[in-house]
Write a protein that holds these residues in place. Sequence first.
Motif, PDB file in Angstrom:
ATOM      1  N   GLY A  13       0.809  -1.315   0.145  1.00 20.56           N
ATOM      2  CA  GLY A  13      -0.106  -0.060  -0.047  1.00 20.56           C
ATOM      3  C   GLY A  13       0.884   1.365  -0.035  1.00 20.56           C
ATOM      4  O   GLY A  13       0.425   2.152  -0.157  1.00 20.56           O
ATOM      5  N   LEU A  14       2.218   1.284   0.233  1.00 23.32           N
ATOM      6  CA  LEU A  14       3.045   2.375   0.037  1.00 23.32           C
ATOM      7  C   LEU A  14       3.561   2.373  -1.103  1.00 23.32           C
ATOM      8  O   LEU A  14       4.071   1.239  -1.706  1.00 23.32           O
ATOM      9  CB  LEU A  14       4.100   2.220   1.111  1.00 23.32           C
ATOM     10  N   VAL A  15       3.747   3.806  -1.907  1.00 24.50           N
ATOM     11  CA  VAL A  15       3.883   3.831  -3.175  1.00 24.50           C
ATOM     12  C   VAL A  15       4.940   5.043  -3.514  1.00 24.50           C
ATOM     13  O   VAL A  15       4.692   6.015  -2.670  1.00 24.50           O
ATOM     14  CB  VAL A  15       2.756   4.018  -4.178  1.00 24.50           C
ATOM     15  N   VAL A  16       5.884   4.748  -4.166  1.00 18.73           N
ATOM     16  CA  VAL A  16       6.856   5.959  -4.646  1.00 18.73           C
ATOM     17  C   VAL A  16       6.378   6.251  -6.046  1.00 18.73           C
ATOM     18  O   VAL A  16       6.484   5.468  -6.993  1.00 18.73           O
ATOM     19  CB  VAL A  16       8.117   5.537  -4.715  1.00 18.73           C
ATOM     20  N   VAL A  17       6.222   7.453  -6.445  1.00 18.23           N
ATOM     21  CA  VAL A  17       5.588   7.864  -7.658  1.00 18.23           C
ATOM     22  C   VAL A  17       6.718   9.033  -8.296  1.00 18.23           C
ATOM     23  O   VAL A  17       6.932   9.950  -7.692  1.00 18.23           O
ATOM     24  CB  VAL A  17       4.247   8.596  -7.597  1.00 18.23           C
ATOM     25  N   ASP A  18       7.425   8.517  -9.178  1.00 20.12           N
ATOM     26  CA  ASP A  18       8.228   9.595 -10.021  1.00 20.12           C
ATOM     27  C   ASP A  18       7.333  10.181 -11.154  1.00 20.12           C
ATOM     28  O   ASP A  18       7.077   9.274 -11.945  1.00 20.12           O
ATOM     29  CB  ASP A  18       9.466   8.667 -10.454  1.00 20.12           C
ATOM     30  N   ALA A  35      -3.323  13.373  -5.014  1.00 18.91           N
ATOM     31  CA  ALA A  35      -3.435  13.777  -3.587  1.00 18.91           C
ATOM     32  C   ALA A  35      -5.141  13.802  -3.248  1.00 18.91           C
ATOM     33  O   ALA A  35      -5.445  13.949  -1.842  1.00 18.91           O
ATOM     34  CB  ALA A  35      -2.929  15.300  -3.214  1.00 18.91           C
ATOM     35  N   ALA A  36      -5.948  13.951  -4.121  1.00 21.51           N
ATOM     36  CA  ALA A  36      -7.383  13.904  -3.755  1.00 21.51           C
ATOM     37  C   ALA A  36      -7.987  12.839  -3.174  1.00 21.51           C
ATOM     38  O   ALA A  36      -8.517  12.860  -2.365  1.00 21.51           O
ATOM     39  CB  ALA A  36      -8.241  14.364  -5.269  1.00 21.51           C
ATOM     40  N   PRO A  37      -7.511  11.482  -3.831  1.00 23.43           N
ATOM     41  CA  PRO A  37      -8.195  10.458  -3.246  1.00 23.43           C
ATOM     42  C   PRO A  37      -7.189   9.690  -1.919  1.00 23.43           C
ATOM     43  O   PRO A  37      -7.909   8.834  -1.247  1.00 23.43           O
ATOM     44  CB  PRO A  37      -8.216   9.404  -4.224  1.00 23.43           C
ATOM     45  N   TRP A  38      -5.877  10.135  -1.974  1.00 22.24           N
ATOM     46  CA  TRP A  38      -5.114   9.318  -1.096  1.00 22.24           C
ATOM     47  C   TRP A  38      -4.154  10.345  -0.548  1.00 22.24           C
ATOM     48  O   TRP A  38      -3.917  11.326  -0.595  1.00 22.24           O
ATOM     49  CB  TRP A  38      -4.106   8.263  -1.926  1.00 22.24           C
ATOM     50  N   ARG A  56      10.965  16.834 -13.419  1.00 19.65           N
ATOM     51  CA  ARG A  56      10.897  15.794 -12.444  1.00 19.65           C
ATOM     52  C   ARG A  56      10.158  16.116 -11.158  1.00 19.65           C
ATOM     53  O   ARG A  56      10.471  17.042 -10.655  1.00 19.65           O
ATOM     54  CB  ARG A  56      11.890  14.827 -12.457  1.00 19.65           C
ATOM     55  N   LEU A  57       9.420  15.098 -10.558  1.00 18.90           N
ATOM     56  CA  LEU A  57       8.986  15.302  -9.311  1.00 18.90           C
ATOM     57  C   LEU A  57       8.492  13.724  -8.712  1.00 18.90           C
ATOM     58  O   LEU A  57       8.270  12.989  -9.133  1.00 18.90           O
ATOM     59  CB  LEU A  57       7.369  15.781  -9.584  1.00 18.90           C
ATOM     60  N   ARG A  58       9.027  13.963  -7.242  1.00 20.54           N
ATOM     61  CA  ARG A  58       8.867  12.590  -6.639  1.00 20.54           C
ATOM     62  C   ARG A  58       7.720  12.750  -5.447  1.00 20.54           C
ATOM     63  O   ARG A  58       7.673  13.778  -4.659  1.00 20.54           O
ATOM     64  CB  ARG A  58      10.127  12.136  -6.154  1.00 20.54           C
ATOM     65  N   CYS A  59       6.846  11.851  -5.390  1.00 21.85           N
ATOM     66  CA  CYS A  59       5.989  11.906  -3.911  1.00 21.85           C
ATOM     67  C   CYS A  59       5.699  10.559  -3.572  1.00 21.85           C
ATOM     68  O   CYS A  59       5.990   9.597  -4.297  1.00 21.85           O
ATOM     69  CB  CYS A  59       4.614  12.649  -4.348  1.00 21.85           C
ATOM     70  N   TYR A  60       5.090  10.575  -2.225  1.00 25.77           N
ATOM     71  CA  TYR A  60       4.934   9.116  -1.877  1.00 25.77           C
ATOM     72  C   TYR A  60       3.686   9.137  -1.289  1.00 25.77           C
ATOM     73  O   TYR A  60       2.846  10.093  -0.961  1.00 25.77           O
ATOM     74  CB  TYR A  60       5.759   8.935  -0.625  1.00 25.77           C
ATOM     75  N   LEU A  61       2.902   8.068  -1.773  1.00 23.42           N
ATOM     76  CA  LEU A  61       1.553   7.865  -1.542  1.00 23.42           C
ATOM     77  C   LEU A  61       1.307   6.827  -0.403  1.00 23.42           C
ATOM     78  O   LEU A  61       2.074   5.740  -0.703  1.00 23.42           O
ATOM     79  CB  LEU A  61       0.520   7.443  -2.627  1.00 23.42           C
ATOM     80  N   ASP A  62       0.065   6.667   0.477  1.00 21.89           N
ATOM     81  CA  ASP A  62      -0.263   5.745   1.012  1.00 21.89           C
ATOM     82  C   ASP A  62      -1.593   5.287   0.762  1.00 21.89           C
ATOM     83  O   ASP A  62      -2.632   6.182   1.083  1.00 21.89           O
ATOM     84  CB  ASP A  62      -0.185   6.227   2.649  1.00 21.89           C
ATOM     85  N   ALA A  69     -14.394   8.245  -0.313  1.00 17.20           N
ATOM     86  CA  ALA A  69     -14.887   6.927  -0.332  1.00 17.20           C
ATOM     87  C   ALA A  69     -14.564   6.517  -1.742  1.00 17.20           C
ATOM     88  O   ALA A  69     -14.465   7.273  -2.598  1.00 17.20           O
ATOM     89  CB  ALA A  69     -16.472   7.118  -0.203  1.00 17.20           C
ATOM     90  N   PRO A  70     -14.256   5.243  -2.000  1.00 19.38           N
ATOM     91  CA  PRO A  70     -14.063   4.917  -3.420  1.00 19.38           C
ATOM     92  C   PRO A  70     -14.808   5.289  -4.437  1.00 19.38           C
ATOM     93  O   PRO A  70     -14.075   5.472  -5.576  1.00 19.38           O
ATOM     94  CB  PRO A  70     -13.944   3.219  -3.057  1.00 19.38           C
ATOM     95  N   ALA A  71     -16.081   5.361  -4.104  1.00 21.63           N
ATOM     96  CA  ALA A  71     -17.029   5.655  -5.366  1.00 21.63           C
ATOM     97  C   ALA A  71     -16.561   7.130  -5.640  1.00 21.63           C
ATOM     98  O   ALA A  71     -17.145   7.766  -6.876  1.00 21.63           O
ATOM     99  CB  ALA A  71     -18.234   5.769  -4.887  1.00 21.63           C
ATOM    100  N   GLN A  72     -16.154   7.958  -4.760  1.00 20.98           N
ATOM    101  CA  GLN A  72     -15.838   9.388  -5.182  1.00 20.98           C
ATOM    102  C   GLN A  72     -14.369   9.781  -5.809  1.00 20.98           C
ATOM    103  O   GLN A  72     -14.101  10.904  -5.983  1.00 20.98           O
ATOM    104  CB  GLN A  72     -15.901  10.133  -3.821  1.00 20.98           C
ATOM    105  N   ALA A  73     -13.634   8.637  -5.590  1.00 25.46           N
ATOM    106  CA  ALA A  73     -12.183   8.803  -5.921  1.00 25.46           C
ATOM    107  C   ALA A  73     -12.169   9.035  -7.521  1.00 25.46           C
ATOM    108  O   ALA A  73     -12.802   8.290  -8.471  1.00 25.46           O
ATOM    109  CB  ALA A  73     -11.294   7.421  -5.880  1.00 25.46           C
ATOM    110  N   PRO A  74     -11.328   9.777  -8.188  1.00 31.30           N
ATOM    111  CA  PRO A  74     -11.295  10.281  -9.484  1.00 31.30           C
ATOM    112  C   PRO A  74     -10.907   9.201 -10.331  1.00 31.30           C
ATOM    113  O   PRO A  74      -9.764   8.551  -9.741  1.00 31.30           O
ATOM    114  CB  PRO A  74     -10.726  11.754  -9.670  1.00 31.30           C
ATOM    115  N   ILE A  75     -11.004   8.896 -11.630  1.00 33.38           N
ATOM    116  CA  ILE A  75     -10.306   8.037 -12.456  1.00 33.38           C
ATOM    117  C   ILE A  75      -9.351   8.686 -13.303  1.00 33.38           C
ATOM    118  O   ILE A  75      -9.473   9.698 -13.784  1.00 33.38           O
ATOM    119  CB  ILE A  75     -11.428   7.237 -13.178  1.00 33.38           C
ATOM    120  N   LEU A  76      -7.915   8.396 -13.079  1.00 37.08           N
ATOM    121  CA  LEU A  76      -6.940   8.910 -13.816  1.00 37.08           C
ATOM    122  C   LEU A  76      -6.860   7.911 -15.166  1.00 37.08           C
ATOM    123  O   LEU A  76      -6.674   6.898 -14.929  1.00 37.08           O
ATOM    124  CB  LEU A  76      -5.692   8.828 -12.901  1.00 37.08           C
ATOM    125  N   ARG A  77      -6.734   8.852 -16.089  1.00 33.52           N
ATOM    126  CA  ARG A  77      -6.594   7.721 -17.292  1.00 33.52           C
ATOM    127  C   ARG A  77      -5.426   8.351 -18.189  1.00 33.52           C
ATOM    128  O   ARG A  77      -4.912   9.488 -18.235  1.00 33.52           O
ATOM    129  CB  ARG A  77      -7.721   8.108 -18.494  1.00 33.52           C
TER     130      ARG A  77
END
Length: 77
Positions: A13-18, A35-38, A56-62, A69-77
Amino acid sequence: MEAINEVHVSEPGLVVVDVAATDDETAVAFHTALAAPWATTSVEHTTRDPGQPGVRLRCYLDLRQPLNAPAQAPILR
């Protein structure tokens, strides 16, 4: 970018995003979408690699800490 530290991905569940983007605005917009859903780390600036196009940009997600709520999370395409 610096090497990924083991503590940043020590549990499921821990993610590094570059992010590589054309400009600062695009990179920050992508981070804002994440950052909106997580729970994410804040981003203060992007970096540029000499002789390379874009930024470049690096961030960390949990992903274990959804902010919406999962139904409200945006869909990234």
